[in-house]
Design an enzyme around this catalytic site. Structure first.
Site, PDB file in Angstrom:
ATOM      1  N   LEU A  30       0.708  -1.587  -0.073  1.00  0.00           N
ATOM      2  CA  LEU A  30      -0.189  -0.042  -0.033  1.00  0.00           C
ATOM      3  C   LEU A  30       0.602   1.117   0.406  1.00  0.00           C
ATOM      4  O   LEU A  30       2.014   1.316   0.654  1.00  0.00           O
ATOM      5  CB  LEU A  30      -0.872   0.110   1.419  1.00  0.00           C
ATOM      6  CG  LEU A  30      -1.959  -1.130   1.505  1.00  0.00           C
ATOM      7  CD1 LEU A  30      -2.398  -1.528   2.328  1.00  0.00           C
ATOM      8  CD2 LEU A  30      -2.875  -1.526   0.227  1.00  0.00           C
ATOM      9  N   HIS A  31       0.533   2.096  -0.795  1.00  0.00           N
ATOM     10  CA  HIS A  31       0.983   3.206  -0.873  1.00  0.00           C
ATOM     11  C   HIS A  31       0.085   4.933  -0.885  1.00  0.00           C
ATOM     12  O   HIS A  31      -1.049   4.392  -0.568  1.00  0.00           O
ATOM     13  CB  HIS A  31       1.799   3.955  -2.023  1.00  0.00           C
ATOM     14  CG  HIS A  31       0.821   3.402  -3.059  1.00  0.00           C
ATOM     15  ND1 HIS A  31       0.227   4.017  -3.880  1.00  0.00           N
ATOM     16  CD2 HIS A  31       1.005   2.548  -4.135  1.00  0.00           C
ATOM     17  CE1 HIS A  31      -0.504   3.559  -4.823  1.00  0.00           C
ATOM     18  NE2 HIS A  31       0.430   2.659  -5.066  1.00  0.00           N
ATOM     19  N   HIS A  34      -3.293   4.710  -2.351  1.00  0.00           N
ATOM     20  CA  HIS A  34      -4.280   3.140  -1.769  1.00  0.00           C
ATOM     21  C   HIS A  34      -4.709   4.392  -0.289  1.00  0.00           C
ATOM     22  O   HIS A  34      -6.211   3.976  -0.023  1.00  0.00           O
ATOM     23  CB  HIS A  34      -3.390   1.953  -1.609  1.00  0.00           C
ATOM     24  CG  HIS A  34      -3.198   1.296  -2.362  1.00  0.00           C
ATOM     25  ND1 HIS A  34      -2.040   0.646  -2.703  1.00  0.00           N
ATOM     26  CD2 HIS A  34      -3.598   0.395  -3.582  1.00  0.00           C
ATOM     27  CE1 HIS A  34      -1.507   0.231  -3.384  1.00  0.00           C
ATOM     28  NE2 HIS A  34      -2.713  -0.236  -4.013  1.00  0.00           N
ATOM     29  N   GLN A  58      -4.500 -13.362 -12.861  1.00  0.00           N
ATOM     30  CA  GLN A  58      -4.104 -11.722 -13.745  1.00  0.00           C
ATOM     31  C   GLN A  58      -2.654 -11.842 -13.969  1.00  0.00           C
ATOM     32  O   GLN A  58      -2.322 -11.015 -14.840  1.00  0.00           O
ATOM     33  CB  GLN A  58      -4.839 -10.496 -13.071  1.00  0.00           C
ATOM     34  CG  GLN A  58      -4.350 -10.349 -11.470  1.00  0.00           C
ATOM     35  CD  GLN A  58      -4.665  -9.128 -10.778  1.00  0.00           C
ATOM     36  OE1 GLN A  58      -5.396  -9.008 -10.568  1.00  0.00           O
ATOM     37  NE2 GLN A  58      -4.000  -7.407 -10.595  1.00  0.00           N
ATOM     38  N   GLY A 143      -8.543   3.601  -8.283  1.00  0.00           N
ATOM     39  CA  GLY A 143      -8.324   4.390  -8.544  1.00  0.00           C
ATOM     40  C   GLY A 143      -8.384   4.427 -10.836  1.00  0.00           C
ATOM     41  O   GLY A 143      -8.257   3.657 -11.272  1.00  0.00           O
ATOM     42  N   GLN A 149      -9.052  -0.861 -16.772  1.00  0.00           N
ATOM     43  CA  GLN A 149      -9.623  -1.764 -15.403  1.00  0.00           C
ATOM     44  C   GLN A 149     -10.925  -1.477 -14.508  1.00  0.00           C
ATOM     45  O   GLN A 149     -11.847  -1.832 -14.856  1.00  0.00           O
ATOM     46  CB  GLN A 149      -8.586  -2.343 -14.316  1.00  0.00           C
ATOM     47  CG  GLN A 149      -9.404  -2.725 -13.250  1.00  0.00           C
ATOM     48  CD  GLN A 149      -8.025  -3.191 -12.296  1.00  0.00           C
ATOM     49  OE1 GLN A 149      -7.018  -4.677 -12.286  1.00  0.00           O
ATOM     50  NE2 GLN A 149      -7.717  -2.235 -10.961  1.00  0.00           N
ATOM     51  N   ARG A 183       4.882  -0.173  -8.014  1.00  0.00           N
ATOM     52  CA  ARG A 183       6.015  -0.806  -9.013  1.00  0.00           C
ATOM     53  C   ARG A 183       7.136  -0.198  -9.554  1.00  0.00           C
ATOM     54  O   ARG A 183       8.611   0.153 -10.136  1.00  0.00           O
ATOM     55  CB  ARG A 183       5.852  -1.009 -10.974  1.00  0.00           C
ATOM     56  CG  ARG A 183       4.830  -2.513 -11.143  1.00  0.00           C
ATOM     57  CD  ARG A 183       4.499  -2.618 -11.842  1.00  0.00           C
ATOM     58  NE  ARG A 183       3.734  -3.735 -12.302  1.00  0.00           N
ATOM     59  CZ  ARG A 183       2.400  -3.968 -12.516  1.00  0.00           C
ATOM     60  NH1 ARG A 183       2.003  -3.051 -11.961  1.00  0.00           N
ATOM     61  NH2 ARG A 183       2.393  -5.486 -12.185  1.00  0.00           N
TER      62      ARG A 183
END
Length: 272
Positions: A30-31, A34, A58, A143, A149, A183
């Protein structure tokens, strides 16, 4: 905050809840992006669920599922800080057992991200549908950074007559403009510095549109000038339904970028 790891625990907890339920599904690490979703859920609902599950379906063959960042202890502390009521942390056996893919993503899942990663969105939609069925949220928060998505989840909720309200949330950025992503930690210092050009190109596009430049080729060329040193996988111009645009439609356009930095793919976009 209660931590739940089994379906039975989650169902028992859900059966005791009255009032609105906000849900933030995540894959952990989490960042601040989030955190912004969780805080919005907290502000708008009586009860908040967060899930942390690195969804294997996925990930495509050759993609390193095991290398996906995992920070369980830090994630728990963040959820406590954000006053989450329930944190659901299942394993793959709990979520799938021997199940095969139950649903097939629509045709628009095979363009852009789906063209590069065919079958990726089948896995995304399956796990989101399972989580929706378990949590039965009033509102679910996603988000805008993963715009395709988000669009597919909204379409799934509509097509399957799900009662959940899918809430799009704005991209959270670093102070220099880079979109927050789990990432980003894989970028070297040089790559991290170069990656700023992605958001700069989007701001360049927005500035052109503000001056009533709606020609896509003109905008794309200017964006590529800003990103001339990057390995740009694609720039796409679509409307909110992810149909390709001939020219910018203000209030109904999304500009999407994917750039590669070695093995790291970074996504970003701007809604115009």
């Amino acid at each position: 905050m209660k931590i739940l790891t089994t379906i039975k625990e989650l169902q028992e907890a859900r059966n005791e809840i009255e009032g609105s339920v906000g849900f933030v599904p995540t894959m952990g690490a989490l960042h601040d992006g989030h955190i912004s979703l969780i805080r919005k859920a907290r502000a708008e609902n009586q009860t908040v669920f967060v899930s942390i599950f690195v969804n294997p379906t996925q990930f495509l063959p050759g993609e390193d599922l095991d290398a996906y960042p995992r920070k369980e202890q830090a994630d728990k502390k963040i959820c406590e800080m954000c006053k989450v009521d329930y944190l659901f942390m299942p394993d793959a056996t709990t979520m799938y057992g021997e199940d095969e893919v139950l649903i097939k993503a629509p045709s628009k899942s095979y363009i852009l991200e789906g063209k590069t990663r065919p079958g990726h969105f089948d896995g995304v939609l399956q796990v989101v549908l399972k989580l929706f069925g378990l949590v039965q949220p009033t509102n679910a928060y996603f988000g805008k950074k993963d715009a395709q998505q988000l669009s597919l989840i909204q379409q799934m909720a509509k097509n399957l007559f799900l009662s959940v309200n899918v809430v799009p949330c704005d991209i959270v950025r670093e102070s220099d403009g880079l979109a927050m992503s789990s990432r980003n930690i894989y970028l070297s210092k040089e790559q991290r510095r170069d990656a700023i050009a992605i958001s700069k190109s989007l701001y360049t596009a927005a500035a052109l549109v503000s001056k009533k430049e709606f020609d896509i080729e003109t905008i794309k060329n200017r964006m590529m000038q800003v990103m001339e040193n990057l390995d740009v996988e694609y720039i796409a111009f679509v409307n909110r339904e992810f149909n390709e645009l001939k020219q910018i439609e203000v209030g109904n356009s999304i500009i999407l970028i994917v750039a590669r930095f070695g093995s790291v793919r970074l996504l970003d976009n701007m809604w115009i």
